[in-house]
Design a protein around this motif. Structure first.
Motif, PDB file in Angstrom:
ATOM      1  N   SER A   2      84.439  23.617  32.808  1.00  0.00           N
ATOM      2  CA  SER A   2      83.901  22.621  31.890  1.00  0.00           C
ATOM      3  C   SER A   2      85.018  21.766  31.307  1.00  0.00           C
ATOM      4  CB  SER A   2      83.126  23.322  30.773  1.00  0.00           C
ATOM      5  OG  SER A   2      82.603  22.394  29.878  1.00  0.00           O
ATOM      6  N   ARG A   3      86.145  22.380  31.035  1.00  0.00           N
ATOM      7  CA  ARG A   3      87.308  21.662  30.485  1.00  0.00           C
ATOM      8  C   ARG A   3      87.796  20.597  31.459  1.00  0.00           C
ATOM      9  NH1 ARG A   3      90.639  18.540  29.162  1.00  0.00           N
ATOM     10  NH2 ARG A   3      92.669  19.001  28.306  1.00  0.00           N
ATOM     11  N   GLU A   4      87.721  20.894  32.741  1.00  0.00           N
ATOM     12  CA  GLU A   4      88.181  19.945  33.760  1.00  0.00           C
ATOM     13  C   GLU A   4      87.333  18.677  33.779  1.00  0.00           C
ATOM     14  OE1 GLU A   4      88.171  22.412  37.239  1.00  0.00           O
ATOM     15  OE2 GLU A   4      90.028  23.431  36.650  1.00  0.00           O
ATOM     16  N   ARG A   5      86.121  18.735  33.217  1.00  0.00           N
ATOM     17  CA  ARG A   5      85.216  17.584  33.203  1.00  0.00           C
ATOM     18  C   ARG A   5      85.190  16.852  31.866  1.00  0.00           C
ATOM     19  NH1 ARG A   5      80.753  21.235  34.800  1.00  0.00           N
ATOM     20  NH2 ARG A   5      81.696  22.277  36.541  1.00  0.00           N
ATOM     21  N   THR A   6      85.919  17.362  30.859  1.00  0.00           N
ATOM     22  CA  THR A   6      85.906  16.739  29.539  1.00  0.00           C
ATOM     23  C   THR A   6      87.319  16.384  29.106  1.00  0.00           C
ATOM     24  OG1 THR A   6      86.091  18.855  28.392  1.00  0.00           O
ATOM     25  CG2 THR A   6      83.863  18.053  28.821  1.00  0.00           C
ATOM     26  N   SER A   7      87.423  15.596  28.051  1.00  0.00           N
ATOM     27  CA  SER A   7      88.750  15.207  27.576  1.00  0.00           C
ATOM     28  C   SER A   7      89.273  16.131  26.479  1.00  0.00           C
ATOM     29  CB  SER A   7      88.717  13.769  27.056  1.00  0.00           C
ATOM     30  OG  SER A   7      87.788  13.670  25.994  1.00  0.00           O
ATOM     31  N   GLY A   8      88.423  16.827  25.783  1.00  0.00           N
ATOM     32  CA  GLY A   8      88.845  17.730  24.713  1.00  0.00           C
ATOM     33  C   GLY A   8      88.537  19.169  25.066  1.00  0.00           C
ATOM     34  N   PHE A   9      88.427  19.983  24.044  1.00  0.00           N
ATOM     35  CA  PHE A   9      88.058  21.375  24.259  1.00  0.00           C
ATOM     36  C   PHE A   9      86.632  21.433  24.797  1.00  0.00           C
ATOM     37  CE2 PHE A   9      91.234  21.894  20.831  1.00  0.00           C
ATOM     38  CZ  PHE A   9      92.078  22.789  21.459  1.00  0.00           C
TER      39      PHE A   9
END
Length: 130
Positions: free
Chosen positions: A22-29
């Motif tokens: 999930s982190r790989e698809r978002t900019s933050g935590f």
């Protein structure tokens, strides 16, 4: 809050992997906080997976109170914190406060892992070869 849910190492490993993906698809935590208190079946392997999620910037706060984490699992969080410090200038960790709570675990003493396949000493092998 996933406390008291009989989550095992397998479940914690799956959570850690999902957080990293999930982190790989978002900019933050991917998640601000995960609370897994009183899941007595979470041990070192589950802790290691969650530590990787912390070092990847996937989760800011991990609570693992009163689980079955020993010294090896706690050491994985130590390694994660070292990685965070190394990469703090390139990731969102600059202003983030990381929180890890493992109170209530009986860490014990970390023991070196035994090497596999060392059943014979060098002198015994020389004796057998002659």
């Amino acid at each position: 809050d996933l406390s008291n849910n009989k989550i095992t190492d397998v479940g914690a490993i799956a959570l850690g992997r999902a957080l990293i993906e999930s982190r790989e698809r978002t900019s933050g935590f991917a998640l601000d906080q995960i609370i897994l208190d009183n899941n007595a079946l979470i041990g070192d392997d589950g802790a290691a997976a969650l530590a990787k999620a912390v070092s990847a910037g996937a989760v800011r706060s991990v609570h693992l109170r009163s689980c079955s984490i020993r010294a090896e699992g706690a050491a994985e969080f130590g390694k994660a914190l070292i990685e965070i410090v190394k990469h703090s200038k390139t990731r969102q960790f600059q202003s983030a406060q990381i929180e890890i709570d493992m109170s209530g675990n009986h860490f014990g003493i970390s023991k070196p892992k035994k090497k596999k396949g060392a059943a014979y000493s060098a002198s015994l092998l020389r004796d057998k070869a002659s």
